[in-house]
Design a protein around this motif. Sequence first.
Motif, PDB file in Angstrom:
ATOM      1  N   HIS A   1       0.818  -1.211   0.000  1.00  0.00           N
ATOM      2  CA  HIS A   1       0.000   0.000   0.000  1.00  0.00           C
ATOM      3  C   HIS A   1       0.852   1.261   0.000  1.00  0.00           C
ATOM      4  N   GLU A   2       2.099   1.078  -0.317  1.00  0.00           N
ATOM      5  CA  GLU A   2       2.964   2.232  -0.189  1.00  0.00           C
ATOM      6  C   GLU A   2       3.390   2.758  -1.546  1.00  0.00           C
ATOM      7  N   SER A   3       3.761   4.027  -1.561  1.00  0.00           N
ATOM      8  CA  SER A   3       4.208   4.608  -2.823  1.00  0.00           C
ATOM      9  C   SER A   3       5.652   4.226  -3.078  1.00  0.00           C
ATOM     10  N   ASN A   4       6.220   4.768  -4.144  1.00  0.00           N
ATOM     11  CA  ASN A   4       7.587   4.391  -4.489  1.00  0.00           C
ATOM     12  C   ASN A   4       8.638   5.076  -3.634  1.00  0.00           C
ATOM     13  N   ASP A   5       8.225   6.114  -2.912  1.00  0.00           N
ATOM     14  CA  ASP A   5       9.192   6.826  -2.084  1.00  0.00           C
ATOM     15  C   ASP A   5       9.690   5.938  -0.963  1.00  0.00           C
ATOM     16  N   GLU A   6      10.958   6.048  -0.671  1.00  0.00           N
ATOM     17  CA  GLU A   6      11.454   5.407   0.538  1.00  0.00           C
ATOM     18  C   GLU A   6      12.760   6.045   0.950  1.00  0.00           C
TER      19      GLU A   6
ATOM     20  N   THR B   1       5.577   6.325   9.977  1.00  0.00           N
ATOM     21  CA  THR B   1       5.439   4.993  10.573  1.00  0.00           C
ATOM     22  C   THR B   1       5.111   4.003   9.448  1.00  0.00           C
ATOM     23  N   PRO B   2       5.326   2.705   9.684  1.00  0.00           N
ATOM     24  CA  PRO B   2       5.019   1.727   8.621  1.00  0.00           C
ATOM     25  C   PRO B   2       3.582   1.899   8.129  1.00  0.00           C
ATOM     26  N   ARG B   3       3.413   1.592   6.875  1.00  0.00           N
ATOM     27  CA  ARG B   3       2.118   1.759   6.171  1.00  0.00           C
ATOM     28  C   ARG B   3       1.710   3.235   6.088  1.00  0.00           C
ATOM     29  N   ARG B   4       2.675   4.093   6.379  1.00  0.00           N
ATOM     30  CA  ARG B   4       2.504   5.537   6.200  1.00  0.00           C
ATOM     31  C   ARG B   4       1.299   6.113   6.920  1.00  0.00           C
ATOM     32  N   LYS B   5       1.080   5.619   8.126  1.00  0.00           N
ATOM     33  CA  LYS B   5      -0.094   6.129   8.851  1.00  0.00           C
ATOM     34  C   LYS B   5       0.186   7.512   9.422  1.00  0.00           C
ATOM     35  N   ASN B   6       1.391   7.708  10.029  1.00  0.00           N
ATOM     36  CA  ASN B   6       1.696   8.992  10.677  1.00  0.00           C
ATOM     37  C   ASN B   6       3.051   9.515  10.238  1.00  0.00           C
ATOM     38  N   ILE B   7       3.126  10.829  10.157  1.00  0.00           N
ATOM     39  CA  ILE B   7       4.422  11.455   9.888  1.00  0.00           C
ATOM     40  C   ILE B   7       5.096  11.696  11.232  1.00  0.00           C
ATOM     41  N   LEU B   8       6.378  11.361  11.315  1.00  0.00           N
ATOM     42  CA  LEU B   8       7.102  11.570  12.568  1.00  0.00           C
ATOM     43  C   LEU B   8       8.105  12.715  12.466  1.00  0.00           C
ATOM     44  N   ILE B   9       8.854  12.755  11.358  1.00  0.00           N
ATOM     45  CA  ILE B   9       9.888  13.787  11.194  1.00  0.00           C
ATOM     46  C   ILE B   9       9.740  14.359   9.791  1.00  0.00           C
ATOM     47  N   THR B  10       9.891  15.676   9.663  1.00  0.00           N
ATOM     48  CA  THR B  10       9.782  16.272   8.322  1.00  0.00           C
ATOM     49  C   THR B  10      11.094  16.918   7.909  1.00  0.00           C
ATOM     50  N   ASP B  11      11.535  16.561   6.732  1.00  0.00           N
ATOM     51  CA  ASP B  11      12.603  17.268   6.023  1.00  0.00           C
ATOM     52  C   ASP B  11      13.842  17.578   6.876  1.00  0.00           C
ATOM     53  N   LEU B  12      14.390  16.547   7.471  1.00  0.00           N
ATOM     54  CA  LEU B  12      15.553  16.722   8.344  1.00  0.00           C
ATOM     55  C   LEU B  12      16.844  16.549   7.549  1.00  0.00           C
TER      56      LEU B  12
ATOM     57  N   TRP C   1      13.189   0.844   9.184  1.00  0.00           N
ATOM     58  CA  TRP C   1      12.019   1.507   8.586  1.00  0.00           C
ATOM     59  C   TRP C   1      12.490   2.302   7.379  1.00  0.00           C
ATOM     60  N   ASN C   2      11.782   2.155   6.305  1.00  0.00           N
ATOM     61  CA  ASN C   2      12.153   2.975   5.152  1.00  0.00           C
ATOM     62  C   ASN C   2      10.961   3.739   4.585  1.00  0.00           C
ATOM     63  N   THR C   3       9.932   3.856   5.414  1.00  0.00           N
ATOM     64  CA  THR C   3       8.752   4.594   4.939  1.00  0.00           C
ATOM     65  C   THR C   3       9.003   6.087   5.094  1.00  0.00           C
ATOM     66  N   GLY C   4       8.998   6.765   4.009  1.00  0.00           N
ATOM     67  CA  GLY C   4       9.276   8.195   4.000  1.00  0.00           C
ATOM     68  C   GLY C   4      10.108   8.507   2.782  1.00  0.00           C
ATOM     69  N   LYS C   5      10.951   9.499   2.890  1.00  0.00           N
ATOM     70  CA  LYS C   5      11.855   9.776   1.776  1.00  0.00           C
ATOM     71  C   LYS C   5      13.099  10.483   2.299  1.00  0.00           C
ATOM     72  N   GLY C   6      14.081  10.591   1.440  1.00  0.00           N
ATOM     73  CA  GLY C   6      15.333  11.227   1.836  1.00  0.00           C
ATOM     74  C   GLY C   6      16.490  10.245   1.739  1.00  0.00           C
ATOM     75  N   ASN C   7      17.690  10.758   2.001  1.00  0.00           N
ATOM     76  CA  ASN C   7      18.891   9.917   1.904  1.00  0.00           C
ATOM     77  C   ASN C   7      19.642   9.900   3.224  1.00  0.00           C
ATOM     78  N   VAL C   8      20.149   8.731   3.544  1.00  0.00           N
ATOM     79  CA  VAL C   8      21.011   8.588   4.714  1.00  0.00           C
ATOM     80  C   VAL C   8      22.316   7.993   4.197  1.00  0.00           C
ATOM     81  N   ILE C   9      23.392   8.736   4.328  1.00  0.00           N
ATOM     82  CA  ILE C   9      24.668   8.257   3.772  1.00  0.00           C
ATOM     83  C   ILE C   9      25.674   8.084   4.902  1.00  0.00           C
ATOM     84  N   PHE C  10      26.190   6.871   5.029  1.00  0.00           N
ATOM     85  CA  PHE C  10      27.246   6.607   6.006  1.00  0.00           C
ATOM     86  C   PHE C  10      28.576   6.601   5.261  1.00  0.00           C
TER      87      PHE C  10
END
Length: 750
Positions: free
Chosen positions: A428-433, A471-482, A513-522
Amino acid sequence: MAFPSMVSAPASAAQPLLLIPLPPQRLSATCPSTRPSSSLLHRTKISLPPPSLPPLMPLRCRRVVRSSAAAESSDSSNEGKDKDDQRVGSDLKTLLKRFWKVAAPYWSSEDKVQARLRLAAVFALTLGTTGISVGFNFLGRDFYNALANKDQEQFTKQLLYYLGGFAGGIPFFVIRDYARETLSLRWRSWMTSYYMKRYFKNQTFYKIQSQSIIDNPDQRIVDDLSSFTGTALSFSLILFNAAVDLVSFSNILFGIYPPLFVVLLVYSLGGTAISVYLGKGLVTLNFMQEKKEADFRYGLVRVRENAESIAFYGGEGNEMQLLLQRFRRAFENLTELLISSRNLEFFTNGYRYLIQILPAAVVAPMYFSGKIEFGVINQSVSAFNHILSDFSLIVFQFQSISAFSAVIDRLGEFDDILDDNESYITEHESNDEVNILFIDNKDPSLLVSNGYVPQVERHQLLKIQNLTLQTPRRKNILITDLSLEINEKDHLLVMGPSGSGKTSFLRALAGLWNTGKGNVIFYVEDAGKHARSVSADTDSSKSEDMLKTEEEQRPKNRRPSSVFFLPQKPYMVLGTLRQQLLYPTWSDKIHPDLNNSPGSLPFLSQAPSLADEFDKPEKPTIDDMIQVLERVRLGDILSRFNGLDSIYEWSSVLSLGEQQRLAFARLLLSKPKLILLDESTSALDGANEAHLYRQIEAAGITYISVGHRPTLRNYHKNILYISKYDARGSERNWHFEPISQTATEANSTC
Ligand SMILES: Nc1ncnc2c1ncn2[C@@H]1O[C@H](COP(=O)(O)OP(=O)(O)OP(=O)(O)O)[C@@H](O)[C@H]1O
């Protein structure tokens, strides 16, 4: 006269034990149990299994030991009226497709040569046993002819033949069963390893549990696989045997009296149709029984795992109530199952015995008119019963078939999820992750190779770009544009109200968790073969595309040892103190010779640890381990627990604070560059907390901590505040705050 005992039951007549006057009931089934597949029932083992047909494997008593990881999936799906109660069983086409999907991989696996040879041997032995049964059919005829003719010499001769036949034939039956069981065990072992690999791959076990995707995955691995392999093999042999048997005995019966054959055919076809109609609900009931039994057993495992908390609460009354509720659900389902089975058995038993007298009644006039000898009556009864059994497979095995169908359904469902967990979970999720990348900052050639100018500074450890987390299944937004960057020694403290998303932020960094969008680079030095050849300059649209492509190719959740996470709940593995310390970077085999032991199967050898894919520090020596225990002020546990190699239930014998210190010992041994700590010192006193932070600082480790305690400010340089997301507010729900040295000092004085 022996005649009445010979017309006992279909299966009895199929045996070389024809002459042994057994009551019909004892020989009534070709399957060890025609009862429902429940473990609440004691399964009745038939004392003399019919030699000519391989018995169906009983669906074994379910032993389910659930891992705590699977707890909530079961819990959440169990309470209240179960939505699965309205479950409709899969149709025949789906069942057949699932059966093939689950059964096929083994026969073309790395073990295929052994598998096929052994299967051929089992089939050959089955063929041999059918031949022996046919032989006994003729022996029986001559034996009774000699008896009826009062021909003592012939009678003695036939008796000797009979005894000789037994002596030569019985080993065939025993060896066939042994070969079948060992092949089934081998198949099960391969399947267990195959399913376990997929269960742990890409942290599927975590996704299944945290999103309550299916119930009781552990039961499916332990019990359903065992039932599946045993029953599938037995069933194929039964079918094969029935086909050969049919050809062999049809000739005999047809030769004696053709109309008898036709009556038999009509009778069994009618019987099959009626039993399918009467038993159509059994598959669903069996499916639910499996689930409810596993839920009940898991409830008991939870009591064992949480014994102390329950005892502190004095919650035994409640627990008892909850467990009885679970048992009641199993009981109610089983009651329904028993009623359906009983109704079916009224029919099955009637069907089985009604026709027994028919062959003798039909051929008897020919005997009286002298057209046939007395032994031919016996032969026709025997052949008739063989054919009746063959034609009536579905009627006689219906309950086993329905139980087996439930197993196929459960395994097929599990297999689908393991096969394609990504698409299933994100249905049920979009392509964003959220993309996670590990970039090797030691090897600039990788960066240059793409035509990008390397912009990675050596001291850079982590970069987060425009992270929006849900959160999984994109029910709630927790953090925006960090967005943030962490360089060496940039110790960051993450704070915020309970439930705001601090732990979830770490979950996203860990790739859970990968529901959301953005990049995390180590930026790591040990990315090894998983190094990503991308530019650090990921702000351009071109490089974002690249990140996406790279993300698709990346083996999920592979983490180099230079990045280390400490979860909120300290986790103690089952094993020795040494294994606690080496976890998860190195594995310490309990039995190093296990892989070489005679009879061990190659696919059961210990799998390489996931961390093996990356370069990792040299394995610590005993001295290193002793030293690190001293460093975290746990030196005394060596004498308390008799050294490094004794096994204890560590989560019970160590205090929470001791478990947290042991977790720090683990990470000090792993020598990571960057660690992410989730309230990892919450159970410690201030002095111990300060001591541990001094240790990791001295080890040159950079850390990101999540926590509420004000004292944590003393060890960090910046705070990331995350507040609860408010959909009405358009602003970001986070901000940074540098920790001033003065404030820190004031804090430490306090
Ligand atoms: N598996 C899950 N599925 C859906 N929502 C979840 C899941 N796990 C946690 N949440 C929700 O996500 C939100 C953030 O949870 P998180 O554990 O990150 O909070 P936190 O800030 O660490 O809280 P605390 O300080 O109490 O530990 C909470 O509202 C929580 O209920």
